[in-house]
Scaffold this motif. Structure first.
Motif, PDB file in Angstrom:
ATOM      1  N   PHE A 152      33.262  30.865  42.367  1.00  0.00           N
ATOM      2  CA  PHE A 152      33.493  31.772  41.242  1.00  0.00           C
ATOM      3  C   PHE A 152      34.204  33.017  41.744  1.00  0.00           C
ATOM      4  O   PHE A 152      34.164  33.350  42.932  1.00  0.00           O
ATOM      5  CB  PHE A 152      32.173  32.160  40.549  1.00  0.00           C
ATOM      6  N   SER A 153      34.875  33.701  40.825  1.00  0.00           N
ATOM      7  CA  SER A 153      35.581  34.927  41.187  1.00  0.00           C
ATOM      8  C   SER A 153      36.078  35.589  39.915  1.00  0.00           C
ATOM      9  O   SER A 153      35.823  35.114  38.803  1.00  0.00           O
ATOM     10  CB  SER A 153      36.780  34.625  42.102  1.00  0.00           C
ATOM     11  N   ALA A 186      34.570  33.529  45.805  1.00  0.00           N
ATOM     12  CA  ALA A 186      35.857  33.181  46.411  1.00  0.00           C
ATOM     13  C   ALA A 186      36.308  34.215  47.431  1.00  0.00           C
ATOM     14  O   ALA A 186      36.968  33.874  48.416  1.00  0.00           O
ATOM     15  CB  ALA A 186      36.920  33.022  45.326  1.00  0.00           C
ATOM     16  N   GLY A 187      35.953  35.480  47.229  1.00  0.00           N
ATOM     17  CA  GLY A 187      36.318  36.512  48.193  1.00  0.00           C
ATOM     18  C   GLY A 187      35.673  36.297  49.550  1.00  0.00           C
ATOM     19  O   GLY A 187      36.286  36.545  50.598  1.00  0.00           O
ATOM     20  N   ASP A 188      34.423  35.825  49.547  1.00  0.00           N
ATOM     21  CA  ASP A 188      33.746  35.532  50.813  1.00  0.00           C
ATOM     22  C   ASP A 188      34.366  34.320  51.496  1.00  0.00           C
ATOM     23  O   ASP A 188      34.570  34.307  52.724  1.00  0.00           O
ATOM     24  CB  ASP A 188      32.253  35.284  50.566  1.00  0.00           C
ATOM     25  N   LEU A 189      34.656  33.287  50.720  1.00  0.00           N
ATOM     26  CA  LEU A 189      35.312  32.098  51.281  1.00  0.00           C
ATOM     27  C   LEU A 189      36.687  32.450  51.826  1.00  0.00           C
ATOM     28  O   LEU A 189      37.086  31.970  52.897  1.00  0.00           O
ATOM     29  CB  LEU A 189      35.420  31.014  50.205  1.00  0.00           C
ATOM     30  N   ALA A 190      37.405  33.319  51.131  1.00  0.00           N
ATOM     31  CA  ALA A 190      38.716  33.757  51.609  1.00  0.00           C
ATOM     32  C   ALA A 190      38.606  34.456  52.956  1.00  0.00           C
ATOM     33  O   ALA A 190      39.448  34.255  53.843  1.00  0.00           O
ATOM     34  CB  ALA A 190      39.362  34.683  50.582  1.00  0.00           C
ATOM     35  N   SER A 229      20.486  35.022  36.209  1.00  0.00           N
ATOM     36  CA  SER A 229      20.779  36.165  37.084  1.00  0.00           C
ATOM     37  C   SER A 229      22.022  36.906  36.619  1.00  0.00           C
ATOM     38  O   SER A 229      22.071  38.142  36.635  1.00  0.00           O
ATOM     39  CB  SER A 229      20.972  35.689  38.528  1.00  0.00           C
ATOM     40  N   LEU A 230      23.023  36.162  36.204  1.00  0.00           N
ATOM     41  CA  LEU A 230      24.265  36.764  35.738  1.00  0.00           C
ATOM     42  C   LEU A 230      24.022  37.671  34.541  1.00  0.00           C
ATOM     43  O   LEU A 230      24.473  38.825  34.519  1.00  0.00           O
ATOM     44  CB  LEU A 230      25.265  35.664  35.377  1.00  0.00           C
ATOM     45  N   VAL A 285      27.129  40.071  45.046  1.00  0.00           N
ATOM     46  CA  VAL A 285      28.474  40.338  44.505  1.00  0.00           C
ATOM     47  C   VAL A 285      28.574  40.079  43.007  1.00  0.00           C
ATOM     48  O   VAL A 285      29.614  40.336  42.407  1.00  0.00           O
ATOM     49  CB  VAL A 285      29.549  39.494  45.234  1.00  0.00           C
ATOM     50  N   LEU A 286      27.488  39.609  42.399  1.00  0.00           N
ATOM     51  CA  LEU A 286      27.551  39.195  41.005  1.00  0.00           C
ATOM     52  C   LEU A 286      27.912  40.353  40.075  1.00  0.00           C
ATOM     53  O   LEU A 286      28.769  40.213  39.196  1.00  0.00           O
ATOM     54  CB  LEU A 286      26.216  38.577  40.591  1.00  0.00           C
TER      55      LEU A 286
END
Length: 298
Positions: A152-153, A186-190, A229-230, A285-286
């Motif tokens: 997600f991102s 996605a930022g962490d995976l990046a 949670s979101l 990061v949510l």
């Protein structure tokens, strides 16, 4: 030296380009219109045009349900495209970093999946992604394959963006509660892909070269728990005035063309350790991600 990013207009591709810019790394970003990775001649020609230091492949056919009726299209990108990039990377003597998926597993395991676990895709999408992994491994290029899940991102289409949109429109939502996974920002995976590209482009890297790693967020949860949670975060931070009522439902109550693995939890410790990076925690990061999504008008 310059990193080539394919699939640069998708949610992961955009996050990778943002990360490359943040660390001041030169890169060329190409979307599917600029480079069709299923076209072997186009891929070979593109790799010859510059002295790339690495390729980060974010291009993929990701329409999981549509893949059941479009298998040729899925395989053209996910298998043949991956193989074309691998062949060009071998010819150029540069590493290929490739993103794969939890859908290579059938979800029947109790506990987190490791890279050594037996693959058994349930549908065309997972099978095409597994075929891409195999094409890369058979090519003879230097590669790193990172399997991920539930990405997600702020960009593209994903569960978090969909829930925020629906939560603002509806008072009640039904969300699947018997599928469990590792939501991955996605930022962490990046950050993982860029750090790995840096290490692999500098020299041979024994802990990364020709490896398959898993990288997913913690803690594991169900889609229903993620939605809970979101919405709690969105209300607490003032992004939503109220949370919709969430009803947990079973997979059987939400039929789809393609079967989903009931367990998509990934054991992700090895890659974080190899790169000296912290594990991804989706809870942390949510709120930030949600604020950016709502601020951009979803």
């Amino acid at each position: 030296m310059t990193v080539l990013v394919t699939g640069a207009n998708g949610q992961l591709g955009r996050s990778v380009c943002e990360r490359l810019s943040a660390v001041d790394r030169a890169h060329v970003a190409l979307d599917s219109r600029q480079l069709d990775i299923g076209d072997d001649a186009a891929v070979a020609a593109q790799i010859k045009t510059a002295q790339y230091s690495a390729i980060i492949n974010c291009a993929a056919y990701t329409a999981v349900d549509r893949a059941e009726s479009e298998p040729a299209a899925a395989y053209r990108v996910n298998r043949d495209g991956a193989g074309n990039l691998a062949a060009a990377a071998k010819q150029a003597g540069i590493p290929l970093l490739h993103v794969s998926t939890d859908y290579v597993f059938d979800g029947s395991k109790q506990g987190a999946y490791t890279p050594q676990d037996i693959t058994r895709p349930l549908g065309v999408y997972g099978a095409s992604k597994l075929a891409g992994e195999q094409a890369i491994a058979a090519s003879g290029c230097r590669y790193l394959i990172v399997r991920t899940a539930w990405v997600f991102s702020e960009h593209g289409n994903n569960f978090v963006k969909t829930m925020l949109r629906l939560g603002a429109e509806r008072d009640q939502l039904s969300v699947v509660a018997d599928q469990f996974g590792s939501p991955t920002y996605a930022g962490d995976l990046a950050a993982v892909l860029v750090a790995a590209a840096e290490k692999m482009s500098e020299s041979g890297c024994a802990e990364l070269d020709n490896q398959i790693y898993h990288y997913g967020g913690t803690p594991s949860c169900s889609w229903h728990q993620l939605a809970q949670s979101l919405f709690a975060e969105a209300v607490a931070s003032g992004l939503l005035a109220r949370a919709p009522q969430l009803t947990p439902i079973s997979t059987a109550e939400y039929p789809t063309a393609a079967a989903r693995p009931a367990n998509s939890v990934l054991d992700s410790g090895a890659v974080a350790e190899a790169l000296g990076l912290p594990a991804s925690n989706w809870q942390s990061v949510l709120a930030h991600c949600s604020a950016r999504i709502i601020g951009a008008g979803q």
